[in-house]
Scaffold this active site. Sequence first.
Site, PDB file in Angstrom:
ATOM      1  N   HIS A  79       5.899  -9.561  -6.194  1.00 38.28           N
ATOM      2  CA  HIS A  79       5.721  -8.560  -5.389  1.00 38.28           C
ATOM      3  C   HIS A  79       5.955  -7.556  -5.823  1.00 38.28           C
ATOM      4  CE1 HIS A  79       7.294  -8.523  -1.038  1.00 38.28           C
ATOM      5  NE2 HIS A  79       7.983  -7.004  -1.370  1.00 38.28           N
TER       6      HIS A  79
ATOM      7  N   GLY B 173      -0.639  -2.570  11.372  1.00 39.04           N
ATOM      8  CA  GLY B 173      -0.550  -3.685  12.150  1.00 39.04           C
ATOM      9  C   GLY B 173      -0.384  -5.157  10.931  1.00 39.04           C
TER      10      GLY B 173
ATOM     11  N   HIS C 264      -1.557  -8.359   0.401  1.00 35.18           N
ATOM     12  CA  HIS C 264      -1.771  -8.669   1.016  1.00 35.18           C
ATOM     13  C   HIS C 264      -3.763  -9.512   1.884  1.00 35.18           C
ATOM     14  CE1 HIS C 264      -0.136  -8.416   4.095  1.00 35.18           C
ATOM     15  NE2 HIS C 264      -0.703  -8.560   5.098  1.00 35.18           N
TER      16      HIS C 264
END
Length: 112
Positions: free
Chosen positions: A45, A92, A99
């Site tokens: 992460h 959004g 990702h």
Amino acid sequence: MDCIFCKIIAGEIPSKKVYEDDTVYAFYDIAPQAPVHILVIPKEHVLSCAREIGAEHGALIAHIYEVMARLARELGLEGGYRVVTNAGEDAGQTVLHLHFHMLAGGQLGAMA
Ligand code: AMP
């Protein structure tokens, strides 16, 4: 950290894996927006959002694009594919783990 993609990588949440190596994991999106919709993510992460990408992430980002090109060859996506990264609220973005959406499998619509 309460991150759904970290839980997928840890195997705590099931996913349909298409590729994995030391640094990158790829799996099918649960709500596909194209006939082929794959998410490609760094295993660590390292970043929540593409807005945080810096020069130090160059090798990782290049590797992610290399993996997508490899997947396209392996999955027979000769017609091409689209890469989308939603960065921030206006785009959004819903999952705060960097990702890349890989969309393919037919003629795609115009981009917003
Ligand atoms: P974004 O809106 O750009 O943050 O993209 C997040 C993506 O993650 C969406 O396309 C979701 O459909 C997808 N997603 C959320 N949960 C899962 C899950 N458990 N497995 C696969 N894809 C997921």
